[in-house]
Design a protein around this motif. Structure first.
Motif, mmCIF file in Angstrom:
data_model
loop_
_atom_site.group_PDB
_atom_site.id
_atom_site.type_symbol
_atom_site.label_atom_id
_atom_site.label_comp_id
_atom_site.label_asym_id
_atom_site.label_seq_id
_atom_site.Cartn_x
_atom_site.Cartn_y
_atom_site.Cartn_z
ATOM 1 N N LYS A 104 3.964 1.821 -4.741
ATOM 2 C CA LYS A 104 4.965 1.171 -5.626
ATOM 3 C C LYS A 104 4.109 0.966 -6.724
ATOM 4 O O LYS A 104 4.883 1.326 -7.963
ATOM 5 C CB LYS A 104 5.632 -0.203 -5.003
ATOM 6 N N SER A 105 3.213 0.221 -6.866
ATOM 7 C CA SER A 105 2.528 -0.440 -7.958
ATOM 8 C C SER A 105 1.795 0.843 -8.862
ATOM 9 O O SER A 105 2.135 0.958 -10.139
ATOM 10 C CB SER A 105 1.376 -1.286 -7.651
ATOM 11 N N THR A 106 1.377 1.663 -8.045
ATOM 12 C CA THR A 106 0.735 2.850 -8.576
ATOM 13 C C THR A 106 1.715 3.841 -9.297
ATOM 14 O O THR A 106 1.460 4.097 -10.599
ATOM 15 C CB THR A 106 -0.061 3.888 -7.562
ATOM 16 N N GLY A 121 0.864 -1.127 0.047
ATOM 17 C CA GLY A 121 -0.206 0.001 -0.023
ATOM 18 C C GLY A 121 0.640 1.108 0.028
ATOM 19 O O GLY A 121 0.098 2.311 0.071
HETATM 20 P P1 ADP Z 1 1.738 -0.962 -3.259
HETATM 21 O O1 ADP Z 1 1.786 -1.670 -4.453
HETATM 22 O O2 ADP Z 1 2.992 -0.411 -2.642
HETATM 23 O O3 ADP Z 1 1.312 -2.147 -2.284
HETATM 24 P P2 ADP Z 1 -0.340 0.413 -4.421
HETATM 25 O O4 ADP Z 1 0.227 1.482 -5.232
HETATM 26 O O5 ADP Z 1 -1.156 -0.779 -5.218
HETATM 27 O O6 ADP Z 1 0.568 -0.013 -3.174
HETATM 28 O O7 ADP Z 1 -1.367 1.196 -3.752
HETATM 29 C C1 ADP Z 1 -1.437 2.349 -2.924
HETATM 30 C C2 ADP Z 1 -2.783 2.686 -2.163
HETATM 31 O O8 ADP Z 1 -3.606 3.149 -3.236
HETATM 32 C C3 ADP Z 1 -3.411 1.490 -1.607
HETATM 33 O O9 ADP Z 1 -4.080 2.127 -0.340
HETATM 34 C C4 ADP Z 1 -4.316 0.977 -2.315
HETATM 35 O O10 ADP Z 1 -5.540 0.473 -1.762
HETATM 36 C C5 ADP Z 1 -4.797 2.251 -3.376
HETATM 37 N N1 ADP Z 1 -4.956 2.135 -4.715
HETATM 38 C C6 ADP Z 1 -4.254 1.434 -5.716
HETATM 39 N N2 ADP Z 1 -5.132 1.390 -6.779
HETATM 40 C C7 ADP Z 1 -6.390 1.860 -6.435
HETATM 41 C C8 ADP Z 1 -7.290 2.288 -7.445
HETATM 42 N N3 ADP Z 1 -7.418 1.965 -8.614
HETATM 43 N N4 ADP Z 1 -8.454 2.759 -6.908
HETATM 44 C C9 ADP Z 1 -8.453 3.180 -5.519
HETATM 45 N N5 ADP Z 1 -7.508 2.764 -4.592
HETATM 46 C C10 ADP Z 1 -6.253 2.223 -5.117
#
Ligand code: ADP
Ligand code: MG
Length: 240
Positions: free
Chosen positions: A40-42, A37
């Motif tokens: 990173k992926s975002t 959370g």
């Molecule tokens: P990581 O890859 O570091 O685990 P993410 O980038 O997946 O983290 O997510 C960061 C935050 O954004 C998290 O709180 C996640 O729930 C939220 N999030 C990610 N994608 C979405 C989306 N498409 N809509 C709403 N919230 C999102």
């Protein structure tokens, strides 16, 4: 090169990236570590324009990803992305799966696409699997197929998002070896990973993300050997 300048990204009220700055130079391998959370992926999905950003800039070889005038489809051809899992088309062979994007996106002739697919599948060690259906392969082989599929577009940059997280521990090594090979060949890569040994051995720099902030970045020696930020210290202690 990839230039990320003060990028802010929110999903509704939730601010997920809080001003990220990072430049990745040609041939560089940057690993991103951090808790679930932390954004990173975002960040990866923003880099290849799958997600809009709220402010800041991301430039690929000087072209702003989120500018209205940017041809995103064209820009994306430069950036290969591989996720934790890729759902290959089950009714197509491995070879056909890897040929698909060069055929459809680049409009390549069948024989050319086939040659490129064979070359890249061979490169990731799947020369014997060309005519096999994806679900007949192990998870590690499927991930290597996903890498070959991305490479078939001749990307300049590769983004990897926890590509070994869904794998049995026994199969992690073969996929990491493939990433290592690409790194040694000079591919510019950003790797989100939980594999600390990989991050330490293969990266030029390692970034630690915490709650939407790049809390620390440095060489593997710096980040793992002498982390400065208390959150980095806590994270590293928690996974040891
Ligand atoms: P990581 O890859 O570091 O685990 P993410 O980038 O997946 O983290 O997510 C960061 C935050 O954004 C998290 O709180 C996640 O729930 C939220 N999030 C990610 N994608 C979405 C989306 N498409 N809509 C709403 N919230 C999102
Ligand atoms: Mg993630």
């Amino acid at each position: 090169m990839i230039e990320i300048e003060s990028v802010h990204k929110s999903f509704g009220k939730l601010e997920v990236l809080k001003g990220i700055n990072l430049t990745v130079n040609k041939g560089e391998v940057v690993s991103i570590i951090g808790g679930s959370g932390s954004g990173k992926s975002t960040l990866l999905t923003c880099i290849n324009g799958l997600e809009p950003i709220n402010s800041g800039k991301i430039k690929i070889d000087g072209t702003e990803v989120h500018a209205k005038s940017t041809d995103l489809n064209k820009l994306r051809q430069k950036i290969g992305i591989v996720f934790q899992q890729w759902n290959a088309f089950p009714h197509l062979t491995v070879l056909e799966n890897v040929m698909l994007a060069p055929r459809k996106v680049l409009g390549m002739a069948k024989s050319d696409a086939e040659a490129i697919a064979v070359k890249n599948l061979t490169h990731v060690g799947l020369a014997e699997k060309l005519s096999v259906y994806p679900n007949r392969m192990s998870g590690g082989q499927q991930q290597r197929m996903a890498i070959a599929r991305a490479l078939a577009m001749s990307p300049k940059y590769m983004l990897f998002d926890e590509v070994t997280s869904a794998l049995d521990p026994m199969l992690v090594g073969e996929v990491l070896d493939t990433l290592k090979m690409l790194a040694e060949e000079g591919m510019t890569m950003i790797c989100v990973t939980h594999e600390m040994a990989f991050a330490r051995d293969v990266s030029d720099r390692v970034a630690f993300f915490h709650q939407g902030v790049m809390a620390e970045i440095g060489t593997p020696e710096q980040l793992f050997g002498a982390p400065q930020n208390p959150e980095t210290q806590k994270f590293l202690a928690s996974i040891r």
